[in-house]
Scaffold this motif. Structure first.
Motif, PDB file in Angstrom:
ATOM      1  N   ALA A   1       9.438 120.647  70.235  1.00 31.41           N
ATOM      2  CA  ALA A   1      10.856 120.607  70.597  1.00 31.41           C
ATOM      3  C   ALA A   1      11.026 120.212  72.066  1.00 31.41           C
ATOM      4  CB  ALA A   1      11.502 121.961  70.331  1.00 31.41           C
ATOM      5  N   LEU A   2      10.181 120.746  72.920  1.00 32.66           N
ATOM      6  CA  LEU A   2      10.261 120.401  74.342  1.00 32.66           C
ATOM      7  C   LEU A   2       9.886 118.941  74.566  1.00 32.66           C
ATOM      8  CD1 LEU A   2       8.730 123.641  75.901  1.00 32.66           C
ATOM      9  CD2 LEU A   2      11.100 122.837  76.117  1.00 32.66           C
ATOM     10  N   ARG A   3       8.906 118.453  73.827  1.00 30.23           N
ATOM     11  CA  ARG A   3       8.546 117.037  73.953  1.00 30.23           C
ATOM     12  C   ARG A   3       9.694 116.137  73.496  1.00 30.23           C
ATOM     13  NH1 ARG A   3       3.539 115.929  75.387  1.00 30.23           N
ATOM     14  NH2 ARG A   3       1.909 117.529  75.204  1.00 30.23           N
ATOM     15  N   LEU A   4      10.376 116.563  72.432  1.00 31.85           N
ATOM     16  CA  LEU A   4      11.534 115.803  71.957  1.00 31.85           C
ATOM     17  C   LEU A   4      12.569 115.672  73.066  1.00 31.85           C
ATOM     18  CD1 LEU A   4      13.257 114.554  69.619  1.00 31.85           C
ATOM     19  CD2 LEU A   4      14.070 116.883  69.179  1.00 31.85           C
ATOM     20  N   LEU A   5      12.858 116.779  73.733  1.00 31.89           N
ATOM     21  CA  LEU A   5      13.846 116.755  74.815  1.00 31.89           C
ATOM     22  C   LEU A   5      13.334 115.976  76.022  1.00 31.89           C
ATOM     23  CD1 LEU A   5      14.977 120.478  74.594  1.00 31.89           C
ATOM     24  CD2 LEU A   5      16.277 118.480  73.862  1.00 31.89           C
ATOM     25  N   HIS A   6      12.044 116.140  76.308  1.00 32.79           N
ATOM     26  CA  HIS A   6      11.468 115.464  77.470  1.00 32.79           C
ATOM     27  C   HIS A   6      11.467 113.952  77.308  1.00 32.79           C
ATOM     28  CE1 HIS A   6       8.886 114.832  80.938  1.00 32.79           C
ATOM     29  NE2 HIS A   6       8.048 114.140  80.181  1.00 32.79           N
ATOM     30  N   GLU A   7      11.203 113.482  76.087  1.00 32.74           N
ATOM     31  CA  GLU A   7      11.089 112.047  75.843  1.00 32.74           C
ATOM     32  C   GLU A   7      12.431 111.374  75.573  1.00 32.74           C
ATOM     33  OE1 GLU A   7       8.368 111.980  72.603  1.00 32.74           O
ATOM     34  OE2 GLU A   7       6.670 112.750  73.790  1.00 32.74           O
ATOM     35  N   ALA A   8      13.484 112.157  75.395  1.00 35.61           N
ATOM     36  CA  ALA A   8      14.800 111.597  75.081  1.00 35.61           C
ATOM     37  C   ALA A   8      15.458 111.007  76.328  1.00 35.61           C
ATOM     38  CB  ALA A   8      15.702 112.682  74.492  1.00 35.61           C
ATOM     39  N   ALA A   9      16.371 110.077  76.098  1.00 40.19           N
ATOM     40  CA  ALA A   9      17.165 109.534  77.201  1.00 40.19           C
ATOM     41  C   ALA A   9      18.056 110.645  77.747  1.00 40.19           C
ATOM     42  CB  ALA A   9      18.015 108.372  76.709  1.00 40.19           C
ATOM     43  N   PRO A  10      18.325 110.655  79.037  1.00 41.34           N
ATOM     44  CA  PRO A  10      19.133 111.732  79.625  1.00 41.34           C
ATOM     45  C   PRO A  10      20.458 111.961  78.909  1.00 41.34           C
ATOM     46  CG  PRO A  10      18.143 110.409  81.350  1.00 41.34           C
ATOM     47  CD  PRO A  10      17.824 109.714  80.058  1.00 41.34           C
ATOM     48  N   GLY A  11      21.097 110.884  78.479  1.00 39.67           N
ATOM     49  CA  GLY A  11      22.388 111.029  77.819  1.00 39.67           C
ATOM     50  C   GLY A  11      22.313 111.637  76.431  1.00 39.67           C
ATOM     51  N   GLU A  12      21.101 111.720  75.848  1.00 37.30           N
ATOM     52  CA  GLU A  12      20.934 112.266  74.496  1.00 37.30           C
ATOM     53  C   GLU A  12      20.521 113.727  74.507  1.00 37.30           C
ATOM     54  OE1 GLU A  12      17.944 109.776  72.861  1.00 37.30           O
ATOM     55  OE2 GLU A  12      19.292 108.084  72.457  1.00 37.30           O
ATOM     56  N   ARG A  13      20.084 114.236  75.645  1.00 35.15           N
ATOM     57  CA  ARG A  13      19.451 115.554  75.678  1.00 35.15           C
ATOM     58  C   ARG A  13      20.398 116.684  75.307  1.00 35.15           C
ATOM     59  NH1 ARG A  13      16.094 114.087  80.966  1.00 35.15           N
ATOM     60  NH2 ARG A  13      14.260 113.172  79.954  1.00 35.15           N
ATOM     61  N   ALA A  14      21.644 116.601  75.723  1.00 28.27           N
ATOM     62  CA  ALA A  14      22.576 117.693  75.423  1.00 28.27           C
ATOM     63  C   ALA A  14      22.773 117.854  73.914  1.00 28.27           C
ATOM     64  CB  ALA A  14      23.918 117.448  76.113  1.00 28.27           C
ATOM     65  N   GLU A  15      22.918 116.734  73.192  1.00 29.32           N
ATOM     66  CA  GLU A  15      23.108 116.796  71.750  1.00 29.32           C
ATOM     67  C   GLU A  15      21.825 117.264  71.054  1.00 29.32           C
ATOM     68  OE1 GLU A  15      24.632 116.408  67.851  1.00 29.32           O
ATOM     69  OE2 GLU A  15      25.468 116.798  69.834  1.00 29.32           O
ATOM     70  N   LEU A  16      20.677 116.776  71.521  1.00 26.04           N
ATOM     71  CA  LEU A  16      19.417 117.220  70.924  1.00 26.04           C
ATOM     72  C   LEU A  16      19.191 118.707  71.165  1.00 26.04           C
ATOM     73  CD1 LEU A  16      17.044 114.243  71.832  1.00 26.04           C
ATOM     74  CD2 LEU A  16      18.083 114.752  69.626  1.00 26.04           C
ATOM     75  N   LEU A  17      19.543 119.171  72.344  1.00 23.12           N
ATOM     76  CA  LEU A  17      19.389 120.588  72.646  1.00 23.12           C
ATOM     77  C   LEU A  17      20.283 121.431  71.749  1.00 23.12           C
ATOM     78  CD1 LEU A  17      18.167 122.801  74.383  1.00 23.12           C
ATOM     79  CD2 LEU A  17      20.005 122.426  76.044  1.00 23.12           C
ATOM     80  N   ARG A  18      21.472 120.941  71.443  1.00 19.13           N
ATOM     81  CA  ARG A  18      22.375 121.664  70.544  1.00 19.13           C
ATOM     82  C   ARG A  18      21.751 121.791  69.156  1.00 19.13           C
ATOM     83  NH1 ARG A  18      25.606 120.773  66.494  1.00 19.13           N
ATOM     84  NH2 ARG A  18      25.219 118.526  66.504  1.00 19.13           N
ATOM     85  N   LEU A  19      21.169 120.695  68.672  1.00 21.10           N
ATOM     86  CA  LEU A  19      20.552 120.713  67.343  1.00 21.10           C
ATOM     87  C   LEU A  19      19.327 121.621  67.301  1.00 21.10           C
ATOM     88  CD1 LEU A  19      20.725 116.912  66.444  1.00 21.10           C
ATOM     89  CD2 LEU A  19      21.896 118.752  65.230  1.00 21.10           C
ATOM     90  N   VAL A  20      18.441 121.429  68.261  1.00 17.77           N
ATOM     91  CA  VAL A  20      17.190 122.191  68.273  1.00 17.77           C
ATOM     92  C   VAL A  20      17.442 123.656  68.596  1.00 17.77           C
ATOM     93  CG1 VAL A  20      14.959 122.430  69.422  1.00 17.77           C
ATOM     94  CG2 VAL A  20      15.804 120.155  68.824  1.00 17.77           C
ATOM     95  N   GLY A  21      18.421 123.902  69.447  1.00 16.56           N
ATOM     96  CA  GLY A  21      18.712 125.275  69.840  1.00 16.56           C
ATOM     97  C   GLY A  21      19.245 126.128  68.711  1.00 16.56           C
ATOM     98  N   ALA A  22      19.721 125.502  67.640  1.00 17.02           N
ATOM     99  CA  ALA A  22      20.228 126.255  66.492  1.00 17.02           C
ATOM    100  C   ALA A  22      19.107 126.760  65.601  1.00 17.02           C
ATOM    101  CB  ALA A  22      21.188 125.379  65.682  1.00 17.02           C
TER     102      ALA A  22
END
Length: 301
Positions: free
Chosen positions: A106-127
């Motif tokens: 999950a952290l790698r997913l966030l780390h490798e994502a474009a900055p503008g995508e991280r908030a949405e990915l964090l919302r999904l993964v954080g659930a």
């Protein structure tokens, strides 16, 4: 007078390679019994306490909880007590490692994502939990399947339809699971369940489909394209029996027309995401293969 072979708390600690404070703590917890006390009130231990203390130290080094250590020492450190504790620790460690692997992915997913995508990915993964659970998908399938379906079939279909969690998840798989979790969540349940199939005899349909899928799966694993054969015949027969019909050319044409509409969009999305989580063909993939086989047969007839 105390027996000459009794050990002071300092002597016992020194021989076992632990602190006096640790010996005192284990004694206070009832794991290590003192044999007597000196005239000044100092603890004295029998020689066999050394082996018990070494056992306690070894188990604590493996992070075994104190209640489980108490069980082992109560059974003299041999036989099933120690084996059960070791097995329990292995299970616990396996769960911890699984959680760490999912957290890393999950952290790698966030780390490798474009900055503008991280908030949405964090919302999904954080659930999700760590590691995540498949509860929402299980509940979705139990609501989706026909109400009159026997419990044995419901259990078998749910087991086959809900993808297992990868032991070594890639970041993309964490994202796929998070999207599946959202897709089958409470907020989307009504939309997803509105396409519940309801043939007159659902048990005959699903029993036959299970057999057809088992027959077709080897062809998919071998990379063979959709084709007529035993799997397709079983697939058509299941649909026919569920509607009190016979497998005739006319019925095959009707079934082909019905299947050509494809799955509900939400279901198509479900199977696409599930396919990212398992190397085994999903039920949706096998169903599409069989539908395509029927289409090809009808086109050639």
């Amino acid at each position: 007078m105390l027996p000459d072979d009794l050990l002071s708390i300092g002597e016992l600690a020194g021989r076992a390679g632990v602190s006096v404070k640790a010996v005192r703590f284990y004694s206070d917890q009832g794991l290590l019994h003192e044999a007597d006390r000196s005239g000044g009130g100092h603890r004295r231990y029998a020689p066999e306490a050394l082996e018990r203390l070494r056992l306690i130290r070894s188990l604590r080094a493996l992070d075994v909880p104190l209640p489980q250590i108490a069980r082992v020492v109560a059974e003299e450190a041999g036989g099933d007590g120690l084996g059960d504790v070791v097995a329990r620790q292995l299970d616990s460690l396996g769960a911890e490692l699984a959680a760490l692997r999912w957290r890393e992915a999950a952290l790698r997913l966030l780390h490798e994502a474009a900055p503008g995508e991280r908030a949405e990915l964090l919302r999904l993964v954080g659930a999700l939990g760590t590691p995540p659970r498949t509860d929402t998908m299980v509940r979705y399938w139990r609501r989706l399947l026909p109400l009159r379906l026997p419990a044995r079939l419901v259990a078998a279909i749910v087991e086959a339809a809900v993808p297992p969690l990868p032991e070594q998840p890639a970041p993309a798989q964490v994202l796929a699971f998070a999207r599946l979790h959202e897709l089958t969540g409470v907020a989307n349940d009504a939309c997803l369940v509105d396409h519940r199939p309801s043939p007159p005899k659902p048990d005959l349909l699903y029993d036959g489909l299970r057999e057809a899928y088992d027959l077709a799966a080897p062809a998919l694993l071998a990379g063979r394209g959709p084709a007529a054969g035993e799997a397709l015949d079983c697939f058509v027969a299941a649909h026919a029996r569920a509607h009190d019909r016979r497998d005739t050319p006319d019925f095959r044409r009707e079934l082909g027309r019905d299947l050509s509409a494809g799955d509900h969009p939400a279901m198509q999305r479900y199977w696409a995401l599930a396919g990212e989580l398992t190397p085994v063909p999903t039920l949706g993939t096998v169903n599409s293969w069989l539908s395509d086989a029927l289409t090809a047969q009808l086109a050639g007839s």
